[in-house]
Write a protein that holds these residues in place. Structure first.
Motif, PDB file in Angstrom:
ATOM      1  N   PHE A 380       0.787  -1.237   0.000  1.00 16.82           N
ATOM      2  CA  PHE A 380       0.000   0.000   0.000  1.00 16.82           C
ATOM      3  C   PHE A 380       0.818   1.286   0.000  1.00 16.82           C
ATOM      4  CE2 PHE A 380      -2.791  -3.106   2.189  1.00 16.82           C
ATOM      5  CZ  PHE A 380      -3.893  -3.047   1.348  1.00 16.82           C
ATOM      6  N   GLY A 381       2.123   1.194   0.272  1.00 15.00           N
ATOM      7  CA  GLY A 381       2.910   2.412   0.447  1.00 15.00           C
ATOM      8  C   GLY A 381       2.825   3.372  -0.714  1.00 15.00           C
ATOM      9  N   GLU A 382       2.974   2.851  -1.930  1.00  8.76           N
ATOM     10  CA  GLU A 382       2.938   3.703  -3.120  1.00  8.76           C
ATOM     11  C   GLU A 382       1.583   4.392  -3.262  1.00  8.76           C
ATOM     12  OE1 GLU A 382       3.066   3.074  -7.924  1.00  8.76           O
ATOM     13  OE2 GLU A 382       4.233   1.694  -6.670  1.00  8.76           O
ATOM     14  N   GLN A 383       0.498   3.618  -3.038  1.00  9.98           N
ATOM     15  CA  GLN A 383      -0.837   4.209  -3.148  1.00  9.98           C
ATOM     16  C   GLN A 383      -1.082   5.264  -2.078  1.00  9.98           C
ATOM     17  OE1 GLN A 383      -0.235   0.964  -3.319  1.00  9.98           O
ATOM     18  NE2 GLN A 383      -1.014   0.286  -5.311  1.00  9.98           N
ATOM     19  N   ILE A 384      -0.593   5.008  -0.857  1.00  8.80           N
ATOM     20  CA  ILE A 384      -0.780   5.973   0.232  1.00  8.80           C
ATOM     21  C   ILE A 384      -0.078   7.277  -0.104  1.00  8.80           C
ATOM     22  CG2 ILE A 384      -0.201   6.476   2.638  1.00  8.80           C
ATOM     23  CD1 ILE A 384      -0.637   3.477   3.217  1.00  8.80           C
ATOM     24  N   ARG A 385       1.150   7.168  -0.626  1.00  8.80           N
ATOM     25  CA  ARG A 385       1.901   8.388  -0.978  1.00  8.80           C
ATOM     26  C   ARG A 385       1.226   9.149  -2.118  1.00  8.80           C
ATOM     27  NH1 ARG A 385       5.939   4.864   0.825  1.00  8.80           N
ATOM     28  NH2 ARG A 385       6.155   3.772  -1.169  1.00  8.80           N
ATOM     29  N   THR A 386       0.671   8.398  -3.053  1.00  9.02           N
ATOM     30  CA  THR A 386      -0.032   9.041  -4.168  1.00  9.02           C
ATOM     31  C   THR A 386      -1.327   9.695  -3.692  1.00  9.02           C
ATOM     32  OG1 THR A 386       0.851   7.416  -5.714  1.00  9.02           O
ATOM     33  CG2 THR A 386      -1.092   8.652  -6.422  1.00  9.02           C
ATOM     34  N   LEU A 387      -2.058   8.972  -2.844  1.00  8.76           N
ATOM     35  CA  LEU A 387      -3.339   9.491  -2.360  1.00  8.76           C
ATOM     36  C   LEU A 387      -3.166  10.725  -1.479  1.00  8.76           C
ATOM     37  CD1 LEU A 387      -5.170   6.140  -1.551  1.00  8.76           C
ATOM     38  CD2 LEU A 387      -5.829   7.810  -3.300  1.00  8.76           C
ATOM     39  N   ALA A 388      -1.985  10.877  -0.871  1.00  8.08           N
ATOM     40  CA  ALA A 388      -1.733  12.037  -0.009  1.00  8.08           C
ATOM     41  C   ALA A 388      -1.838  13.333  -0.799  1.00  8.08           C
ATOM     42  CB  ALA A 388      -0.359  11.918   0.633  1.00  8.08           C
ATOM     43  N   GLN A 389      -1.651  13.225  -2.122  1.00  4.80           N
ATOM     44  CA  GLN A 389      -1.730  14.416  -2.970  1.00  4.80           C
ATOM     45  C   GLN A 389      -3.166  14.754  -3.373  1.00  4.80           C
ATOM     46  OE1 GLN A 389       1.310  15.748  -3.275  1.00  4.80           O
ATOM     47  NE2 GLN A 389       2.057  13.921  -2.190  1.00  4.80           N
ATOM     48  N   HIS A 390      -4.079  13.822  -3.103  1.00  4.19           N
ATOM     49  CA  HIS A 390      -5.467  14.014  -3.557  1.00  4.19           C
ATOM     50  C   HIS A 390      -6.404  14.285  -2.380  1.00  4.19           C
ATOM     51  CE1 HIS A 390      -4.390  12.671  -7.599  1.00  4.19           C
ATOM     52  NE2 HIS A 390      -3.689  11.698  -7.028  1.00  4.19           N
ATOM     53  N   LYS A 391      -7.200  15.326  -2.491  1.00  2.80           N
ATOM     54  CA  LYS A 391      -8.141  15.691  -1.429  1.00  2.80           C
ATOM     55  C   LYS A 391      -9.592  15.429  -1.827  1.00  2.80           C
ATOM     56  CE  LYS A 391      -4.637  17.386   0.834  1.00  2.80           C
ATOM     57  NZ  LYS A 391      -4.059  16.634   1.974  1.00  2.80           N
ATOM     58  N   ASP A 392      -9.795  14.805  -2.987  1.00  2.00           N
ATOM     59  CA  ASP A 392     -11.155  14.593  -3.462  1.00  2.00           C
ATOM     60  C   ASP A 392     -11.839  13.477  -2.666  1.00  2.00           C
ATOM     61  OD1 ASP A 392      -9.133  12.985  -4.945  1.00  2.00           O
ATOM     62  OD2 ASP A 392     -10.926  11.997  -5.706  1.00  2.00           O
ATOM     63  N   LYS A 393     -13.152  13.369  -2.849  1.00  2.00           N
ATOM     64  CA  LYS A 393     -13.956  12.396  -2.099  1.00  2.00           C
ATOM     65  C   LYS A 393     -13.504  10.966  -2.360  1.00  2.00           C
ATOM     66  CE  LYS A 393     -18.345  13.238  -1.783  1.00  2.00           C
ATOM     67  NZ  LYS A 393     -19.808  13.343  -2.072  1.00  2.00           N
ATOM     68  N   GLU A 394     -13.194  10.654  -3.632  1.00  3.34           N
ATOM     69  CA  GLU A 394     -12.770   9.301  -3.976  1.00  3.34           C
ATOM     70  C   GLU A 394     -11.451   8.957  -3.285  1.00  3.34           C
ATOM     71  OE1 GLU A 394     -13.172   5.571  -5.858  1.00  3.34           O
ATOM     72  OE2 GLU A 394     -14.565   7.229  -5.536  1.00  3.34           O
ATOM     73  N   GLY A 395     -10.541   9.925  -3.244  1.00  2.00           N
ATOM     74  CA  GLY A 395      -9.260   9.700  -2.577  1.00  2.00           C
ATOM     75  C   GLY A 395      -9.425   9.453  -1.096  1.00  2.00           C
ATOM     76  N   LYS A 396     -10.329  10.202  -0.459  1.00  2.00           N
ATOM     77  CA  LYS A 396     -10.588  10.004   0.970  1.00  2.00           C
ATOM     78  C   LYS A 396     -11.173   8.630   1.232  1.00  2.00           C
ATOM     79  CE  LYS A 396     -11.264  14.884   2.176  1.00  2.00           C
ATOM     80  NZ  LYS A 396     -12.239  15.913   2.638  1.00  2.00           N
TER      81      LYS A 396
END
Length: 502
Positions: A380-396
């Motif tokens: 999950f590390g790569e996805q977590i780091r990528t998702l940290a850049q996204h504030k949208d509902k889907e990312g949350k």
């Protein structure tokens, strides 16, 4: 020599024929609801059951009783015993007296009229109200699980003809005693004198309690739930003579679906082991922290409810300490975590895909904590780091789903990495003498193969609200993944479908 009881388990029917008014807290919960159903179905002589019900929002007392209690599928069997809904209402619902209250309030938040009513005719008190969350801050756990019971004791002191007060605790009050045989008694508290501990906590600021939780409590106990329940038991024993109440303590282990009554597999809620089943069924968690060879202690909820009702027959305020009863399987015929996981995987791979499933990666693999963390980062590390850049509902939403793959296994870490062996000698004495209505079958043990199929089917029907097809053939040849514990941390790790799909 066996104690001399006025009633005792062999006279349980006489006990409930004489003590026909019960005050029950926690009736909207999993265990409390099971107690209520068993009491009403097996003891028609019960004339009145006071239910302490907390009201919030726009819900009324009537709403909570009709929907949150009698709206449960657990009452379907009882309802079939009556010719019509009107008969059920007249002979069952009219016995129920809901009273508005809250165990976090003094006098339980009862009105003067309700308090007087309960104290005038209640004969048995069963305290099932508690917070069973493993994640509660310490101050919340103390409010619900320590101060709450003593507020209930204060109400009980005014009951004119009290025959029994059953306090429901947990086997894991002794969770610091790993790999030990634990008797049905209260051991010295690991932190010292209980009254001093309680006084210190009562005088702490919020920040001081939070610091004590992190630096002291969670270094010894797996969570605030077990600590708060442990402290309560110690205070009960210290104050037993002073309170002058006929208290008994029942300690269930990990409470799971019904084995027999009212129907095999009946279950509600997503706490404790139910959370593990649901997490596997929905593909939310594939990897866990623990050892597949470790024995766990699962006990069906209908066995628990029978022992609770039986225990009341042994209550005696003249004793020097309260009787204590373990309800568990660890010293009789326990199941291992590996076998538990293999039953989950086999079932949920075979049945139709639940609508709420987020991944078809259905696994129950166990790792030591360092391996688990390394694998989690690889998965999950790569996805977590990528998702940290996204504030949208889907990312949350994705972050929440990924966080479960860490949070849920961490909740079970202590329980799946250690063993406890809870003695049930006193409980078996109760059960051996019980009338057929309350005979639990604990000594006979659990047929885990049949039980786990019923348990999984119960989760499918009652929690996930899916149709159960019993004609589906489940391949139970899947073996526990013992070798996973010794696998190298450099082993190939597949990227999780939970992220790929979403």
């Amino acid at each position: 020599m066996s104690p001399q009881y006025k009633y005792g388990p062999s006279k349980a029917k006489e006990f409930y024929a004489d003590n026909t008014v019960v005050f029950l807290t926690g009736a909207t919960g999993f265990v409390g609801k099971t107690i209520l159903e068993k009491l009403l179905r097996s003891f028609p002589g019960i004339t009145k059951v006071y239910l302490l019900v907390r009201i919030s929002g726009t819900k009324t007392l009537q709403d909570r009783v009709e929907n949150d209690v009698f709206g449960s599928k657990i009452f379907d069997t009882l309802k079939t015993q009556f010719a019509s809904a009107e008969d059920f209402h007249k002979q069952i619902i009219e016995k129920i007296v809901p009273v508005q209250g809250d165990i976090t309030l003094e006098r339980l938040g009862l009105s003067d009229a309700d308090l007087a009513m309960i104290q005038s005719d209640a004969r048995v008190v069963i305290n099932s109200a508690a917070s069973v969350s493993f994640d509660d801050p310490l101050n919340n756990a103390l409010e619900m699980n320590t101060r709450g019971p003593f507020r209930t004791f204060d109400v009980a002191k005014g009951i004119k003809h009290l025959s029994a007060f059953v306090h429901i605790s947990t086997c894991y009050v002794n969770s610091p005693m790993t790999d030990a045989h634990i008797d049905e008694k209260i051991y010295p508290h690991p932190f010292g004198e209980p009254e001093e501990i309680y006084a210190m906590l009562s005088n702490m600021t919020y920040e001081e309690i939070r610091n004590y939780e992190r630096s002291v409590v969670l270094k010894t106990y797996p969570n605030t739930y077990t600590f708060s329940k442990s402290l309560t038991e110690h205070l009960i024993q210290k104050r037993f003579k002073e309170m002058d109440l006929p208290v008994v303590i029942v300690r269930p282990s990990i409470v799971t679906a019904a084995v027999q009554e009212p129907v095999p597999g009946w279950v509600e809620g997503v706490a404790a082991a139910n959370k593990a089943v649901v997490s596997c069924a929905l593909g939310q968690v594939q990897e866990w922290i623990g050892q597949t060879s470790k024995k766990t202690d699962l006990v069906p909820v209908d066995i628990v409810s029978k022992i609770i009702l039986l225990s009341a027959t042994t209550a005696d305020r003249t004793l020097t300490r309260p009787p204590i009863y373990h309800v568990g399987t660890s010293t009789l015929n326990p199941i291992t975590w590996g076998l538990f996981g293999s039953y989950l995987c086999a079932y949920w791979r075979a049945v139709d895909r639940p609508r709420r499933r987020v991944s078809d990666d259905i696994r129950f693999e166990m790792y030591h904590l360092p391996q688990f963390k390394k694998r989690f980062d690889l998965r999950f590390g790569e996805q977590i780091r990528t998702l940290a850049q996204h504030k949208d509902k889907e990312g949350k939403r994705l972050k929440i789903r990924i966080s479960k793959a860490m949070a849920v296994p961490m909740t079970f870490k202590t329980f799946a990495s250690n063993e406890w062996f809870f003695d049930v000698a006193e409980t078996l004495r109760l059960d051996d003498a019980a009338p057929v209505e309350l005979k639990s079958g604990l000594r006979r043990g659990i047929d885990w193969h049949k039980y786990m199929e019923d348990y999984n089917a119960g989760v499918q029907e009652f929690i996930l609200r899916e149709k159960v097809d019993r004609s589906v053939v489940v391949d139970y040849s899947i073996k526990p993944l013992e070798l996973v514990l010794d696998s190298s941390s450099s082993q190939h790790v597949e990227k999780p479908e939970i992220v790929a799909r979403l």
